[in-house]
Design a protein around this motif. Structure first.
Motif, PDB file in Angstrom:
ATOM      1  N   LEU A  16       3.900   8.151  -3.391  1.00  0.00           N
ATOM      2  CA  LEU A  16       4.551   7.300  -4.383  1.00  0.00           C
ATOM      3  C   LEU A  16       5.951   7.778  -4.737  1.00  0.00           C
ATOM      4  O   LEU A  16       6.880   6.977  -4.842  1.00  0.00           O
ATOM      5  N   LYS A  17       6.124   9.058  -4.893  1.00  0.00           N
ATOM      6  CA  LYS A  17       7.444   9.597  -5.254  1.00  0.00           C
ATOM      7  C   LYS A  17       8.476   9.312  -4.167  1.00  0.00           C
ATOM      8  O   LYS A  17       9.645   9.080  -4.453  1.00  0.00           O
ATOM      9  N   ARG A  18       8.055   9.291  -2.933  1.00  0.00           N
ATOM     10  CA  ARG A  18       8.959   9.076  -1.814  1.00  0.00           C
ATOM     11  C   ARG A  18       9.278   7.600  -1.578  1.00  0.00           C
ATOM     12  O   ARG A  18      10.391   7.254  -1.178  1.00  0.00           O
ATOM     13  N   TYR A  19       8.314   6.701  -1.847  1.00  0.00           N
ATOM     14  CA  TYR A  19       8.469   5.301  -1.450  1.00  0.00           C
ATOM     15  C   TYR A  19       8.469   4.299  -2.604  1.00  0.00           C
ATOM     16  O   TYR A  19       8.414   3.107  -2.364  1.00  0.00           O
ATOM     17  N   TYR A  20       8.562   4.753  -3.861  1.00  0.00           N
ATOM     18  CA  TYR A  20       8.507   3.795  -4.970  1.00  0.00           C
ATOM     19  C   TYR A  20       9.713   2.860  -4.983  1.00  0.00           C
ATOM     20  O   TYR A  20       9.634   1.757  -5.506  1.00  0.00           O
ATOM     21  N   ILE A  61       0.470   5.012 -12.912  1.00  0.00           N
ATOM     22  CA  ILE A  61       1.054   4.207 -13.991  1.00  0.00           C
ATOM     23  C   ILE A  61       2.118   4.999 -14.740  1.00  0.00           C
ATOM     24  O   ILE A  61       3.194   4.489 -15.040  1.00  0.00           O
ATOM     25  N   ARG A  62       1.841   6.256 -15.040  1.00  0.00           N
ATOM     26  CA  ARG A  62       2.841   7.076 -15.733  1.00  0.00           C
ATOM     27  C   ARG A  62       4.109   7.217 -14.898  1.00  0.00           C
ATOM     28  O   ARG A  62       5.219   7.132 -15.410  1.00  0.00           O
ATOM     29  N   PHE A  63       3.961   7.428 -13.591  1.00  0.00           N
ATOM     30  CA  PHE A  63       5.128   7.579 -12.734  1.00  0.00           C
ATOM     31  C   PHE A  63       5.934   6.285 -12.678  1.00  0.00           C
ATOM     32  O   PHE A  63       7.161   6.313 -12.778  1.00  0.00           O
ATOM     33  N   VAL A 107       0.848  -1.184   0.000  1.00  0.00           N
ATOM     34  CA  VAL A 107       0.000   0.000   0.000  1.00  0.00           C
ATOM     35  C   VAL A 107       0.886   1.238   0.000  1.00  0.00           C
ATOM     36  O   VAL A 107       1.631   1.476   0.946  1.00  0.00           O
ATOM     37  N   ILE A 108       0.826   1.979  -1.093  1.00  0.00           N
ATOM     38  CA  ILE A 108       1.531   3.248  -1.215  1.00  0.00           C
ATOM     39  C   ILE A 108       0.523   4.247  -1.777  1.00  0.00           C
ATOM     40  O   ILE A 108       0.247   4.225  -2.979  1.00  0.00           O
TER      41      ILE A 108
END
Length: 122
Positions: free
Chosen positions: A67-71, A93-95, A61-62
């Motif tokens: 998302l930018k911090r924990y991908y 999806i794009r990220f 779960v993110i």
């Protein structure tokens, strides 16, 4: 006279950007997770307060805001995305694709994916 070619180049650049932006999501199919077995790592973009109590064991779960911090904590490059809205799905999806992940499929909580299409919202 010089203005017309510049306008044409400008319009061509805008069309190319839009084509590139939309083409990455068309190859990602919608899968109903309850009917199909997902063999990829499941990434859930929903907020913590919108997640049901029981999740599959391979779910991370993110929320989309984190998302930018924990991908980098996603262990597999092949992922299945679960989102609550089309906007969350598209952004996520794009990220992930931009950062080298292969998004194999997605599912939305508000949709049952009976048509098996990849809906696009710009």
């Amino acid at each position: 006279m010089l203005v017309y070619p510049l306008v044409g180049i400008f319009l061509l650049a805008i069309v190319m950007i839009l084509i590139k932006r939309n083409s990455s999501l068309k190859s990602v199919p919608c899968i109903d997770v309850h009917q199909n077995q997902v063999h990829s790592q499941v990434i859930d973009f929903r907020d913590y307060n919108n997640i049901p109590n029981q999740l599959p064991s391979n779910t991370i779960v993110i929320p989309i805001a984190y998302l930018k911090r924990y991908y980098h904590e996603i262990p597999s490059k092949d992922v299945h995305v679960v989102a609550s809205t089309k906007l969350e799905k598209n952004i996520g999806i794009r990220f992930l694709q931009k950062n080298g992940f292969h998004v194999t499929s997605y599912s939305l909580t508000e949709c049952t994916c009976t048509t098996k299409t990849s809906d696009l919202v710009i």
